[in-house]
Design a protein around this motif. Structure first.
Motif, PDB file in Angstrom:
ATOM      1  N   ARG A   1      90.622  -3.768  95.297  1.00  4.43           N
ATOM      2  CA  ARG A   1      91.894  -3.540  96.285  1.00  4.43           C
ATOM      3  C   ARG A   1      93.325  -4.455  95.840  1.00  4.43           C
TER       4      ARG A   1
ATOM      5  N   GLY B   1      86.063   5.834  99.886  1.00  6.87           N
ATOM      6  CA  GLY B   1      86.543   5.593  98.692  1.00  6.87           C
ATOM      7  C   GLY B   1      87.973   5.067  98.350  1.00  6.87           C
TER       8      GLY B   1
ATOM      9  N   TYR C   1      83.872   0.081  90.234  1.00 11.09           N
ATOM     10  CA  TYR C   1      84.910   0.253  91.414  1.00 11.09           C
ATOM     11  C   TYR C   1      86.563  -0.414  90.951  1.00 11.09           C
ATOM     12  N   THR C   2      87.370  -0.062  91.844  1.00  5.94           N
ATOM     13  CA  THR C   2      88.601  -0.590  91.403  1.00  5.94           C
ATOM     14  C   THR C   2      89.207  -1.348  92.602  1.00  5.94           C
TER      15      THR C   2
ATOM     16  N   PHE D   1      91.094   3.376  99.667  1.00  6.57           N
ATOM     17  CA  PHE D   1      91.803   2.537 100.243  1.00  6.57           C
ATOM     18  C   PHE D   1      90.737   2.125 101.571  1.00  6.57           C
TER      19      PHE D   1
ATOM     20  N   ALA E   1      83.434   2.976  93.852  1.00 10.04           N
ATOM     21  CA  ALA E   1      84.660   3.353  94.319  1.00 10.04           C
ATOM     22  C   ALA E   1      85.625   3.148  93.286  1.00 10.04           C
TER      23      ALA E   1
ATOM     24  N   LEU F   1      88.263   5.017  92.553  1.00  9.56           N
ATOM     25  CA  LEU F   1      89.576   5.402  93.285  1.00  9.56           C
ATOM     26  C   LEU F   1      89.713   4.589  94.480  1.00  9.56           C
ATOM     27  N   GLY F   2      89.239   3.330  94.495  1.00 10.43           N
ATOM     28  CA  GLY F   2      89.336   2.411  95.385  1.00 10.43           C
ATOM     29  C   GLY F   2      91.044   1.612  95.490  1.00 10.43           C
TER      30      GLY F   2
ATOM     31  N   GLU G   1      87.686  -7.242 105.923  1.00  3.12           N
ATOM     32  CA  GLU G   1      86.869  -6.258 105.158  1.00  3.12           C
ATOM     33  C   GLU G   1      85.794  -7.210 104.285  1.00  3.12           C
ATOM     34  N   ALA G   2      86.213  -8.153 103.740  1.00  6.90           N
ATOM     35  CA  ALA G   2      85.295  -8.859 102.861  1.00  6.90           C
ATOM     36  C   ALA G   2      84.051  -9.418 103.561  1.00  6.90           C
TER      37      ALA G   2
ATOM     38  N   GLU H   1      72.395 -12.497  93.777  1.00  2.00           N
ATOM     39  CA  GLU H   1      71.662 -11.569  93.144  1.00  2.00           C
ATOM     40  C   GLU H   1      70.824 -10.225  93.836  1.00  2.00           C
TER      41      GLU H   1
ATOM     42  N   CYS I   1      81.811  -3.002  97.105  1.00  2.06           N
ATOM     43  CA  CYS I   1      81.409  -3.321  95.783  1.00  2.06           C
ATOM     44  C   CYS I   1      81.679  -4.697  95.457  1.00  2.06           C
ATOM     45  N   GLU I   2      82.910  -5.084  95.875  1.00  6.19           N
ATOM     46  CA  GLU I   2      83.568  -6.471  95.393  1.00  6.19           C
ATOM     47  C   GLU I   2      82.396  -7.424  95.922  1.00  6.19           C
TER      48      GLU I   2
ATOM     49  N   ALA J   1      84.579   1.062 100.772  1.00  5.11           N
ATOM     50  CA  ALA J   1      83.599   1.254  99.638  1.00  5.11           C
ATOM     51  C   ALA J   1      83.841   0.121  98.548  1.00  5.11           C
ATOM     52  N   ALA J   2      85.165  -0.029  98.188  1.00 10.47           N
ATOM     53  CA  ALA J   2      85.558  -1.133  97.220  1.00 10.47           C
ATOM     54  C   ALA J   2      85.178  -2.283  97.839  1.00 10.47           C
ATOM     55  N   ALA J   3      85.685  -2.769  99.157  1.00  9.80           N
ATOM     56  CA  ALA J   3      85.297  -3.830  99.637  1.00  9.80           C
ATOM     57  C   ALA J   3      83.791  -4.152  99.516  1.00  9.80           C
TER      58      ALA J   3
ATOM     59  N   ARG K   1      73.438  -3.497  87.523  1.00  9.00           N
ATOM     60  CA  ARG K   1      72.440  -3.643  88.446  1.00  9.00           C
ATOM     61  C   ARG K   1      70.946  -3.756  87.977  1.00  9.00           C
ATOM     62  N   PRO K   2      70.060  -4.552  88.031  1.00  7.90           N
ATOM     63  CA  PRO K   2      68.804  -4.625  87.567  1.00  7.90           C
ATOM     64  C   PRO K   2      68.014  -3.347  88.483  1.00  7.90           C
TER      65      PRO K   2
ATOM     66  N   ARG L   1      72.658  -7.048  94.499  1.00  2.51           N
ATOM     67  CA  ARG L   1      72.851  -6.041  93.371  1.00  2.51           C
ATOM     68  C   ARG L   1      71.322  -5.418  92.890  1.00  2.51           C
TER      69      ARG L   1
ATOM     70  N   LEU M   1      77.363   0.212  89.268  1.00  2.55           N
ATOM     71  CA  LEU M   1      78.574   0.483  90.072  1.00  2.55           C
ATOM     72  C   LEU M   1      79.644   0.539  89.373  1.00  2.55           C
TER      73      LEU M   1
ATOM     74  N   VAL N   1      79.037  -7.035  96.322  1.00  3.71           N
ATOM     75  CA  VAL N   1      78.079  -6.779  95.677  1.00  3.71           C
ATOM     76  C   VAL N   1      78.202  -7.616  94.262  1.00  3.71           C
ATOM     77  N   GLU N   2      79.277  -7.441  93.700  1.00  3.48           N
ATOM     78  CA  GLU N   2      79.503  -8.117  92.438  1.00  3.48           C
ATOM     79  C   GLU N   2      79.439  -9.648  92.497  1.00  3.48           C
TER      80      GLU N   2
ATOM     81  N   ILE O   1      79.602  -2.830  87.562  1.00  8.28           N
ATOM     82  CA  ILE O   1      78.777  -4.020  88.034  1.00  8.28           C
ATOM     83  C   ILE O   1      77.164  -3.375  87.516  1.00  8.28           C
TER      84      ILE O   1
END
Lengths: 250, 250
Positions: free
Chosen positions: A248, B85, A245-246, B87, A127, A129-130, B59-60, B102, B94-95, B90-92, A237-238, B105, A243, B97-98, A235
């Motif tokens: 929010r 992607g 992402y930007t 607003f 993401a 363009l998040g 969202e989180a 483990e 990815c956050e 997808a960004a939520a 990832r194994p 990921r 990934l 996931v990071e 990010i």
């Protein structure tokens, strides 16, 4: 005569999996289909439908011809890769509607959106363009390069992520590297850069790099380039691709 | 356990006519479907599929729960209005996931793009995003208003058209008018402004105005606002709504 209608139709990034039912219906209704030849090649038509392919760089002529056919009563589709409203045929059609004969301003016109390359590219890697971002054509065919430089500088200074259309071509070989050089003076070396080639097609290729390493050699005419903002993260990832992402809060 | 997969799916702007076959297939494959309740309401599911609606502003938590369900082996869809992607979810995801365990990921994640509100809004009125533009969330929940002001100033100064997401809400009643005021100091009074409410839905409503006249009262949470660049033009058409477009030489 009143049956004429122009549908400017976004095909999405490539595969028919990304063509919306609305776009398919617009194609089905058309008698004549205009477009850049490789986009028309993607479409299956019935025997009574007629494809009228043209070269790129003749957008104005193609738009005029399609509008003239509508005035004569034809149901016409003008196809566009991705979304017709983003560096594509919708603006070229509107230009001719404004400049052309009065009949161009009374005919029925619809624009059917499609998945633009930037959305498909972003989805393919995460993401990026998040949050707030800008979209720039790096082609200086129709605007001066100095204006593009001002936009790059401004985008870097206020923290927009960036999507670049038309990053490179045989006639414009240096612009993308010049843009990277300029951004290196204003953004962290680790800023993520994504090269997304032929997204949504079988030969899709994705490369995640950094502003420090990014090279124009990794792009061609079919590549969409995304440069992150200073907040954009990668990010690892194994066993899977990274990934990008930007957040929010950017 | 290895069957688990998360698909973050863009539903497009509203009506099923804008849902891509790829997105429909991802929904069909899912066992559990997460999302903001009004988006889930749009989807028809089979009896063995389960919808897990949640409120907005969580969202989180929603992303974490969905990822945890995938780790347990579920095939999960996370639905998003428009494009995930831009607003959106997808960004939520990815956050989480990071930040998460483990296992987040290593799981299988796909993001399926959709027609974003800005593309649908632009198509509904012409091609106002037909050349370089930027996309800004006017919500200052997650970033300071001063940063939004800097982005507005920069966009006006270098001639980006602008699409505003989250222009207004009950908790953020003044931000859109404040943005218009600020832009009036930097852009021509005649700069076109488009208010596109509920695009792609049966109750779609479009209003084309100018920066001089634009009022925050004309927007609500379901409105996408587009402010043109100084090059953006309005074409009046007899018997039809005006067309708004940004020429390719902008």
């Amino acid at each position: 005569m009143s049956a004429g209608k122009l549908s400017v139709v976004g095909l999405g990034p490539g595969d028919a999996r990304f063509l919306t039912p609305e776009a398919q219906a617009a194609l089905d209704r058309a008698e004549w289909l205009y477009g850049y030849a490789p986009y028309l090649d993607r479409i299956e038509v019935r025997s009574e439908q007629r494809k009228i392919p043209s070269d790129n760089r003749v957008e104005a002529e193609r738009a005029y011809e399609a509008l003239a056919a509508v005035v004569e009563g034809r149901r016409v589709a003008m196809v566009s890769g991705g979304d017709p409203g983003v560096f594509a045929m919708a603006a070229a059609v509107c230009e001719q509607v404004e400049r052309g004969p009065e009949a161009f301003r009374t005919l029925e016109l619809e624009i059917v959106p499609g998945i633009s390359a930037m959305l498909a590219a972003a989805a393919a890697c995460g993401a990026p363009l998040g949050h707030d971002f800008c979209v720039i054509s790096l082609s200086d065919n129709l605007k001066p390069w100095t204006l593009i430089e001002r936009r790059l500088d401004a985008a870097a200074e206020v923290g927009f992520a960036m999507a670049f259309y038309n990053p490179i071509s045989k006639a414009r070989p240096w612009q993308l590297d010049s843009a990277f050089s300029r951004l290196r003076e204003r953004l962290p070396a680790a800023t993520p850069v994504v090269f997304a080639r032929a997204v949504g097609r079988v030969d899709q290729r994705l490369r995640v790099s950094s502003l420090h390493e990014a090279s124009g050699e990794w792009a061609d005419m079919a590549t969409l380039v995304i440069v992150g903002s200073p907040a954009t993260r990668v990010i690892e990832r194994p066993g899977r691709p990274p990934l990008v992402y930007t957040p929010r809060r950017a």
